[in-house]
Design an enzyme around this catalytic site. Structure first.
Site, short mmCIF file in Angstrom:
data_model
loop_
_atom_site.label_atom_id
_atom_site.label_comp_id
_atom_site.label_asym_id
_atom_site.label_seq_id
_atom_site.Cartn_x
_atom_site.Cartn_y
_atom_site.Cartn_z
N ASP A 7 -45.90 43.56 -35.44
CA ASP A 7 -44.43 43.52 -35.42
C ASP A 7 -43.93 43.56 -36.86
O ASP A 7 -44.63 43.14 -37.79
CB ASP A 7 -43.92 42.26 -34.72
CG ASP A 7 -42.40 42.29 -34.52
OD1 ASP A 7 -41.92 43.24 -33.88
OD2 ASP A 7 -41.71 41.40 -35.04
N GLU A 9 -40.18 43.11 -39.40
CA GLU A 9 -38.75 42.83 -39.57
C GLU A 9 -38.25 43.76 -40.66
O GLU A 9 -38.99 44.12 -41.58
CB GLU A 9 -38.50 41.38 -39.94
CG GLU A 9 -38.91 40.37 -38.87
CD GLU A 9 -38.14 40.51 -37.57
OE1 GLU A 9 -37.00 41.01 -37.60
OE2 GLU A 9 -38.67 40.12 -36.52
N HIS A 57 -33.05 37.87 -38.48
CA HIS A 57 -34.29 37.35 -39.08
C HIS A 57 -34.07 36.24 -40.10
O HIS A 57 -34.99 35.46 -40.38
CB HIS A 57 -35.12 38.47 -39.70
CG HIS A 57 -34.39 39.32 -40.70
ND1 HIS A 57 -33.93 38.84 -41.91
CD2 HIS A 57 -34.07 40.64 -40.68
CE1 HIS A 57 -33.36 39.81 -42.58
NE2 HIS A 57 -33.41 40.92 -41.86
N HIS A 152 -35.89 35.68 -35.23
CA HIS A 152 -37.01 36.59 -35.13
C HIS A 152 -37.88 36.46 -36.38
O HIS A 152 -37.38 36.32 -37.50
CB HIS A 152 -36.51 38.04 -35.02
CG HIS A 152 -35.92 38.37 -33.70
ND1 HIS A 152 -36.38 39.39 -32.90
CD2 HIS A 152 -34.91 37.80 -33.00
CE1 HIS A 152 -35.67 39.44 -31.79
NE2 HIS A 152 -34.76 38.49 -31.83
N ASP A 157 -43.31 36.75 -33.52
CA ASP A 157 -43.11 37.70 -32.43
C ASP A 157 -44.42 38.38 -32.04
O ASP A 157 -44.66 38.66 -30.86
CB ASP A 157 -42.07 38.74 -32.82
CG ASP A 157 -40.66 38.18 -32.82
OD1 ASP A 157 -40.50 36.98 -32.51
OD2 ASP A 157 -39.71 38.92 -33.15
#
Length: 236
Positions: A7, A9, A57, A152, A157
């Site tokens: 994942d 960001e 985030h 997040h 995640d």
């Protein structure tokens, strides 16, 4: 089989307009077991995050200012994911950003460094048509606690997605193995010879095995949102 749940960001939604990756989180799975050999780094994107992305985030420009630039972590990331199956939720989004970062370094696209890429969003839509299939919705559906997910985060995640993926695909491997055994085994293969009790060696579980067993029970507790039957029943 080595799988990497990945994942990212980012500073915004569009790498074509200059948005950059600010965090990468990867969780390693080998033979359907979490290994703990994870990869995680924050990245200085050399630009501010858009207001909407920052609200998601919470990674400020000040916090990221002393973090390594993508070029400084690119080789380590490539080595880590090399040859593995990559599991991503809504893969086109993350791949677009990874490809943009790799292109800046004159690297081949991300997919050229790895094995196949599995999109769990596509899987979830096929398994649960017409239902919400966000990561939060899948956590709820499979009884995986995400109460600690206030914002997040790439590693958090990825850890949640790893649990979701294992829950979504539970039983697939064992079914394949069972069918293979049924096709090739004979009656004599499946008959166990009786052995005298004196010949049976009792092996005690090691401390590491006991710890692994407790970790499995913890995951079961999380899935049922309480104490699993294995802890509720005396002697187990």
């Amino acid at each position: 089989m080595r799988q990497i749940v990945l994942d990212t960001e980012t500073t915004g939604l569009n790498p074509r307009s200059g948005d950059r990756i600010i965090e990468v989180g990867c969780v390693e799975i080998i033979n359907r077991r979490l290994t703990g050999n994870n990869f995680h780094t924050y990245i200085n994107p050399e630009r501010d995050s858009e207001e909407g992305a920052l609200a998601v985030h919470g990674l400020t420009t000040e916090f990221l200012s002393d973090k390594p630039k993508f070029a400084e972590i690119a080789n380590e990331l490539r080595d880590y994911v090399s040859g593995a199956e990559i599991i991503i939720h809504n893969a086109p989004f993350d791949l677009a950003f990874l490809d943009a970062e790799f292109k800046r370094l004159s690297f081949p696209r991300f997919a050229d460094h790895v094995g196949e890429i599995t999109d769990t969003l596509v899987q979830a839509k096929e398994m649960h048509p017409g239902k919400r299939n966000s990561l939060d919705a899948l956590c709820d559906r499979y009884g995986i606690s995400n109460a600690h997910r206030a914002l997040h985060g790439a590693l958090l995640d990825a850890e949640l997605l790893a649990e979701v993926y294992l829950a979504m695909t539970r039983g697939q491997n064992s079914l394949t193995i069972d069918l293979a055994v049924a096709e090739t085994a004979t009656v004599s293969d499946m008959v166990l010879e009786n052995a005298p009790m004196a010949d049976i060696i009792v092996m005690q579980a090691s401390e590491d095995e006991c710890a692994e067993h407790e970790a499995l029970l913890d995951r079961l507790d999380k899935e049922v949102k309480g104490a699993s039957i294995w802890r509720a029943t005396p002697g187990n």
